[in-house]
Structure formats: C-alpha cells, structure tokens
Design a protein around this motif. Sequence first.
Motif, PDB file in Angstrom:
ATOM      1  N   VAL A 184       0.859  -0.903  -0.184  1.00  0.00           N
ATOM      2  CA  VAL A 184      -0.340  -0.133   0.199  1.00  0.00           C
ATOM      3  C   VAL A 184       0.629   1.027  -0.127  1.00  0.00           C
ATOM      4  O   VAL A 184       0.673   2.621  -0.920  1.00  0.00           O
ATOM      5  N   GLY A 185       1.602   1.307   0.745  1.00  0.00           N
ATOM      6  CA  GLY A 185       2.698   2.280   1.016  1.00  0.00           C
ATOM      7  C   GLY A 185       3.049   2.863  -0.359  1.00  0.00           C
ATOM      8  O   GLY A 185       3.434   4.190  -0.917  1.00  0.00           O
ATOM      9  N   VAL A 186       3.828   1.867  -1.302  1.00  0.00           N
ATOM     10  CA  VAL A 186       4.465   1.801  -2.307  1.00  0.00           C
ATOM     11  C   VAL A 186       3.056   2.492  -4.072  1.00  0.00           C
ATOM     12  O   VAL A 186       3.507   3.733  -4.775  1.00  0.00           O
ATOM     13  N   SER A 187       1.931   1.281  -3.388  1.00  0.00           N
ATOM     14  CA  SER A 187       1.083   2.162  -4.523  1.00  0.00           C
ATOM     15  C   SER A 187       0.975   3.688  -3.629  1.00  0.00           C
ATOM     16  O   SER A 187       0.329   4.476  -5.214  1.00  0.00           O
ATOM     17  N   GLU A 188       0.583   3.368  -2.638  1.00  0.00           N
ATOM     18  CA  GLU A 188      -0.533   5.073  -2.917  1.00  0.00           C
ATOM     19  C   GLU A 188       0.006   6.002  -2.702  1.00  0.00           C
ATOM     20  O   GLU A 188       0.534   7.746  -2.417  1.00  0.00           O
ATOM     21  N   GLY A 189       2.066   6.176  -2.196  1.00  0.00           N
ATOM     22  CA  GLY A 189       3.343   7.076  -2.406  1.00  0.00           C
ATOM     23  C   GLY A 189       3.472   7.718  -3.500  1.00  0.00           C
ATOM     24  O   GLY A 189       4.278   8.184  -3.718  1.00  0.00           O
ATOM     25  N   GLY A 190       2.247   6.977  -4.642  1.00  0.00           N
ATOM     26  CA  GLY A 190       3.420   7.447  -6.278  1.00  0.00           C
ATOM     27  C   GLY A 190       4.581   6.594  -6.901  1.00  0.00           C
ATOM     28  O   GLY A 190       5.616   7.350  -6.752  1.00  0.00           O
ATOM     29  N   ARG A 191       5.463   5.869  -5.337  1.00  0.00           N
ATOM     30  CA  ARG A 191       6.864   5.622  -5.572  1.00  0.00           C
ATOM     31  C   ARG A 191       7.558   4.382  -6.250  1.00  0.00           C
ATOM     32  O   ARG A 191       8.991   4.696  -7.136  1.00  0.00           O
ATOM     33  N   ALA A 192       6.466   3.889  -7.282  1.00  0.00           N
ATOM     34  CA  ALA A 192       6.842   3.081  -8.266  1.00  0.00           C
ATOM     35  C   ALA A 192       5.823   3.817  -9.788  1.00  0.00           C
ATOM     36  O   ALA A 192       5.525   4.135 -10.025  1.00  0.00           O
ATOM     37  N   PRO A 193       7.133   3.469 -11.037  1.00  0.00           N
ATOM     38  CA  PRO A 193       7.026   3.231 -12.444  1.00  0.00           C
ATOM     39  C   PRO A 193       5.030   3.007 -12.666  1.00  0.00           C
ATOM     40  O   PRO A 193       4.431   3.872 -13.796  1.00  0.00           O
TER      41      PRO A 193
ATOM     42  N   ALA B 204       2.347  -4.157  -7.825  1.00  0.00           N
ATOM     43  CA  ALA B 204       1.715  -3.697  -6.559  1.00  0.00           C
ATOM     44  C   ALA B 204       0.347  -4.678  -6.490  1.00  0.00           C
ATOM     45  O   ALA B 204       0.234  -4.889  -5.560  1.00  0.00           O
ATOM     46  N   ILE B 205      -0.224  -4.486  -8.068  1.00  0.00           N
ATOM     47  CA  ILE B 205      -1.382  -5.225  -7.521  1.00  0.00           C
ATOM     48  C   ILE B 205      -1.427  -6.669  -7.644  1.00  0.00           C
ATOM     49  O   ILE B 205      -2.476  -7.128  -7.378  1.00  0.00           O
ATOM     50  N   PHE B 206      -0.326  -7.538  -8.829  1.00  0.00           N
ATOM     51  CA  PHE B 206       0.528  -8.669  -8.415  1.00  0.00           C
ATOM     52  C   PHE B 206       0.777  -9.526  -6.857  1.00  0.00           C
ATOM     53  O   PHE B 206      -0.114  -9.704  -6.154  1.00  0.00           O
ATOM     54  N   ALA B 207       0.917  -8.632  -6.465  1.00  0.00           N
ATOM     55  CA  ALA B 207       1.132  -8.950  -5.178  1.00  0.00           C
ATOM     56  C   ALA B 207       0.638  -9.147  -4.030  1.00  0.00           C
ATOM     57  O   ALA B 207      -0.352  -9.723  -2.959  1.00  0.00           O
ATOM     58  N   LEU B 208      -0.371  -8.529  -3.692  1.00  0.00           N
ATOM     59  CA  LEU B 208      -1.626  -7.596  -3.219  1.00  0.00           C
ATOM     60  C   LEU B 208      -2.452  -8.957  -3.500  1.00  0.00           C
ATOM     61  O   LEU B 208      -3.149  -9.610  -2.978  1.00  0.00           O
ATOM     62  N   ALA B 209      -2.424  -9.072  -5.721  1.00  0.00           N
ATOM     63  CA  ALA B 209      -3.122 -10.596  -5.107  1.00  0.00           C
ATOM     64  C   ALA B 209      -2.586 -11.530  -4.580  1.00  0.00           C
ATOM     65  O   ALA B 209      -2.949 -12.736  -4.392  1.00  0.00           O
ATOM     66  N   LEU B 210      -1.196 -12.257  -4.058  1.00  0.00           N
ATOM     67  CA  LEU B 210      -1.045 -12.902  -3.858  1.00  0.00           C
ATOM     68  C   LEU B 210      -1.136 -13.056  -2.708  1.00  0.00           C
ATOM     69  O   LEU B 210      -1.520 -13.647  -2.045  1.00  0.00           O
ATOM     70  N   ALA B 211      -0.856 -11.853  -1.706  1.00  0.00           N
ATOM     71  CA  ALA B 211      -1.719 -11.689   0.217  1.00  0.00           C
ATOM     72  C   ALA B 211      -3.155 -11.908   0.011  1.00  0.00           C
ATOM     73  O   ALA B 211      -3.516 -13.198   0.661  1.00  0.00           O
ATOM     74  N   ALA B 212      -3.961 -12.242  -1.356  1.00  0.00           N
ATOM     75  CA  ALA B 212      -5.335 -11.662  -1.112  1.00  0.00           C
ATOM     76  C   ALA B 212      -5.732 -13.932  -1.215  1.00  0.00           C
ATOM     77  O   ALA B 212      -6.029 -13.923  -1.038  1.00  0.00           O
ATOM     78  N   ALA B 213      -4.503 -14.210  -1.855  1.00  0.00           N
ATOM     79  CA  ALA B 213      -4.343 -15.809  -1.760  1.00  0.00           C
ATOM     80  C   ALA B 213      -3.555 -16.453  -0.521  1.00  0.00           C
ATOM     81  O   ALA B 213      -3.303 -17.582  -0.708  1.00  0.00           O
ATOM     82  N   SER B 214      -3.140 -15.656  -0.061  1.00  0.00           N
ATOM     83  CA  SER B 214      -2.620 -15.926   1.744  1.00  0.00           C
ATOM     84  C   SER B 214      -3.364 -17.709   1.958  1.00  0.00           C
ATOM     85  O   SER B 214      -4.154 -16.960   2.161  1.00  0.00           O
ATOM     86  N   PRO B 215      -2.950 -18.540   2.025  1.00  0.00           N
ATOM     87  CA  PRO B 215      -3.207 -18.773   4.039  1.00  0.00           C
ATOM     88  C   PRO B 215      -3.997 -19.088   4.774  1.00  0.00           C
ATOM     89  O   PRO B 215      -4.689 -19.184   5.968  1.00  0.00           O
ATOM     90  N   ASP B 216      -3.273 -17.828   4.923  1.00  0.00           N
ATOM     91  CA  ASP B 216      -3.649 -17.042   6.231  1.00  0.00           C
ATOM     92  C   ASP B 216      -4.971 -16.145   6.661  1.00  0.00           C
ATOM     93  O   ASP B 216      -4.555 -14.882   6.018  1.00  0.00           O
ATOM     94  N   LEU B 217      -5.571 -15.766   7.332  1.00  0.00           N
ATOM     95  CA  LEU B 217      -6.944 -16.022   7.430  1.00  0.00           C
ATOM     96  C   LEU B 217      -6.389 -14.195   7.633  1.00  0.00           C
ATOM     97  O   LEU B 217      -7.053 -12.845   7.135  1.00  0.00           O
ATOM     98  N   ALA B 218      -5.882 -13.568   8.322  1.00  0.00           N
ATOM     99  CA  ALA B 218      -5.176 -11.876   8.715  1.00  0.00           C
ATOM    100  C   ALA B 218      -4.638 -11.860   7.560  1.00  0.00           C
ATOM    101  O   ALA B 218      -5.348 -10.474   7.445  1.00  0.00           O
ATOM    102  N   THR B 219      -3.756 -12.299   7.033  1.00  0.00           N
ATOM    103  CA  THR B 219      -3.437 -11.702   5.855  1.00  0.00           C
ATOM    104  C   THR B 219      -4.751 -11.163   4.772  1.00  0.00           C
ATOM    105  O   THR B 219      -4.184 -10.064   3.381  1.00  0.00           O
ATOM    106  N   ARG B 220      -4.578 -12.339   4.562  1.00  0.00           N
ATOM    107  CA  ARG B 220      -5.958 -12.564   3.188  1.00  0.00           C
ATOM    108  C   ARG B 220      -6.892 -11.488   3.623  1.00  0.00           C
ATOM    109  O   ARG B 220      -7.331 -10.192   2.666  1.00  0.00           O
ATOM    110  N   ARG B 221      -6.928 -10.948   4.720  1.00  0.00           N
ATOM    111  CA  ARG B 221      -8.202  -9.477   5.360  1.00  0.00           C
ATOM    112  C   ARG B 221      -8.150  -8.582   4.862  1.00  0.00           C
ATOM    113  O   ARG B 221      -8.210  -7.739   4.738  1.00  0.00           O
TER     114      ARG B 221
END
Length: 533
Positions: A83-92, A97-114
Amino acid sequence: MTYAKLASLRRTPQNQPIPGTVRNSAGGHAVAVGDWTRLDRFLVLGSEGGSYYASPRALTVESAAAVQRCLAADGERAVAAIVGVSEGGRAPKQDPAIFALALAAASPDLATRRAALRALPQVCRTGTHLFQFAGVVEAMRGWGRGLRRAVGTWYCATPVEALAFQAVKYRSRQGWTHRDLLRLAHPETEEPARRALFDWICRGRVAEALPGIVHAFTKVQAEGVDGPVAAALIRSHGLPWEALPTGLMRSRAVNEALIERMPAGALVRQLGRLTAAGTLAPFSEGSEHVRAVLSDRERLLKARLHPMALLLALKTYASGYGQRGQLAWEPVAAIVEALNAAFYTAFRAVEPTGKRLVLALDVSGSMGGSHVAGSWLTAREAAAAMALVTAATEERWQILGFTAEDGRSGSGGTALTPLAIGPSMRLDQAVEATANLPFGATDCSLPMRWALARGVEADAFVVYTDSETWAGPVHPVQALREYRERTGIPAKLVVVGLVSNGFSIADPGDPGMLDVVGFDTAAPAVIADFIRT
C-alpha cells in the motif's frame, strides 16, 4: 605468504567469495539482499523486463517467492509495504503492487487475506487496476465470499459520480468488464443513481437517475455527433478521451476541450498525438496550458505522476515519433523543456548534503540489456537519469562511467571515465550520451580505487548498478574499507539497485553502506539523508 595470497580477507578477486556473499547470475560474488529488500525492489522496479542474465519468467518467479516469504513472515507488514509504495506514487507502474496484493489475497493466512482485501481500494484505484487484480487473483484462488464482498465494497464505496467516470473511461481491460465483476460480486445499494448505474452497466438500460456523465457518454457515442457538440459535452461533463469514438479524436475542437480537464498523467501520454493533431504548437494556448501543468509541483504529486513516466515522455516527445505505429510530430521546444524540468520536480524535495560525492554509473552490457519496470528504458539510461537528480541538488560531485579500458565495447578490461554530463544538459541528451559509451567488464570496486589512486577526497560513493559484478581484483566492500583506512575519511557507499534481482554490493552489516531501490521517488531524499548523517 603463499597462503595469504591464496586466501586474503582484505583483497579478494570478485570471482571468488568472501564471507557474506553468494554467487550472482554473472558468475561473480555479491551480497544477497533480504526478502524485504527484494519486496521493495519488485514493487518499484517490477520484473517483466527480466535482466541481462535472467529471463522475465525466472526473475518473476524469484520475486514472487520473495513476496510470499514476506507474507508468511508478517502478512500485515507486507500488505502495508504494498500500500505504501502504491499510494505514495513511488513506483513507475502499478502492476507489481497489484500482483503482490493478489498474492496476499490468496495467502493461506486469514489475517493476511483480510488485510489484502481491505487494501483493495487503496491499491486498485481505477477500473483498469481492478480488472487487472481480478485476472491475477482468479489465477490463484476461487471467488469466495470475502473476495466477492471486497469487490462489491469497491463498487459501493466509490462515490457514484467517480464510479460513473470509471464506467465510461475503463469499459473493458485485461479481458474483464464492469459487468463481469458486478455479476460476480452482486453488490446491493439503496442509492437510486448507483442502482441505475449498475443496471446500465449490466443491461444497458438508460434511466433518468443515471449520473450526468453517462447521459453525455450515450450522446457522444450516437452517430452523427460532430466535433463542436462533442467538445461541449466534454466541457460540461468531463468526458475522458477514452469515452469518445475514434473519429472524433481528429477534431481540433475536441482536443482543445480535452486538454482543459485532462489529468496530468493522460496529458503527458497524449503529447505526441495532440501535437500531431495541431492542438499543441509554439505559443498556442494548449502549449501554455501544458507548461502550466508540468510546472505545478502539487498537481504532479497529487496525480502520482512518476518521474520515469516523464522521462519516457521526454525521450519519446523530443524524438518526434511514437515507439509504435506511424505517428510523427514536430516537437514544441517549450514542452520539451517543461518535461525536462518536471522530471526533477516529480521526486520528493531533497536538501543538499554539502558533501563531496562520486557518482559512478554502471554502463555495462548487462545494464543495457535490462529494462526498468517493463518499459523500453534500459537500466543504463535509468542510472544516468537517477545520477542527474543528485547532481542537480548537490554542489560538489563527479560523475564517472564504467567503460572499456581500451575504448572498445566488450573487450574485457574496465576503466572509469569522467563523464561530461550534468543537470545543465537536457535530461534526454545526457541519457543518450551514456547509452553510447563503450562498456567493459563490471568492476564496482573501481570508484574507490580510482579515488584512492588520484588522491580524491570523497565523503560518499554512489554506485548505480544491477550488482551483477564479477571482474576486478578486490570486492567493492574491501575497496571501500581500504579507502577509509588510507585516507582517514569515513566514506559511505550507496548502491542504487536498478534491477529487481537478489544482489547488492553493499554490506548490510556495515552502517556506512546503504542499498536503495532505483527509480523509487523517495530514493534521492533517502540517499541525501543517509550521506548527511
């Protein structure tokens, strides 16, 4: 003496290991960066361009594995970094960030998915981002209740006027449409305008309760609408250019209306087309408007317009032709200069350090064969651009390039050549000058050895590299320690990594060495703060 020569801890050839190093992709030995550094590099630099030594697939698999290890170690921290990199406009680009967030949304850990699903509107701020996320996440997990609810919340929490804008601007991307996602998420709303918008998206029904921009869109799409009518609709309802039929894009009245309200990022991407259409010309109102936008620091930062987007726009616009297709134009000099100035503006404000800096650019073949964030900008060109940001801030600096010893590319030997480039040159010209340098083997110990041999007193060495170093009689960390010992100067080393790999020439155990991610908008300020303290 024989044993000391065979196994010295002070002067070890780079093709041999020293404690704390691993074998890199070039066959030399470098420091392995940690997973959290690898996460930052991936989020900013991406991996779709691959590197000279690693294919896009191999680099992406390695990066994804590092992201997953970060998620497993501390999922909420990893999501916060995304979120920090995305919201801060730090990346071209938003893609990593979207790919990494999708990985997090598919995590086996419930807290991470949420945590990932809560962050969805922060990272996926536009319709095209949401479509991209849907495509990635579907490849990793099913459409469970949590994911459906998160997508539904995106559609219900976005202000209805803003959502209508997204609906007409991003009608389909990545094989997805808003209709697809609404039918998967089934969001419910009591707002008449939002309910009418959902109905229009899914069934094409035009109701009076629809937001005005949708009514304007249906009118401009009707057959027989001319330029003046379309221009009036653009001005009255803020229609984006993506909402217009292709035929209207040749209308000068339409283009003049679009420029007035076009977001900064879209304006930069459309400069060539607008110039070819005659809307931007020397001393025209359109050109003056572009100059005003590009000189407005607050507007650039609010738009999250990344410096690399400006550099790419500068290279393309100044060349007078597009990278794809047959479009050509005569560049407006004032716009070229405005793009040049905007590149520096888009970085965070940097206070000069007052220190003596040696800036060394790796212009090796591997840097020329690697591309930054999936663009056509090479890591070699990016190194020159990043160095000029520091040079534009500081008063005492020397820029050097790693070049072939005998002036012939690929001949083996490496030397350091002082480069006659600096912020007084236009950025695209300086970048082009470094692209034509003869390159040799990569020896990142050279800046310290060069300074020591010439009695140059430097407070810090800043090396811009992919860290695929293998040549040279001594490791860079050893060369820096020798420089400190012989000069008595507690010199620092900053390594600006320009490829999303797992290597660095900086020793993380040395407080006087720092590894930063190239083309992170925060990087110049981080470098200055580190050198200053």
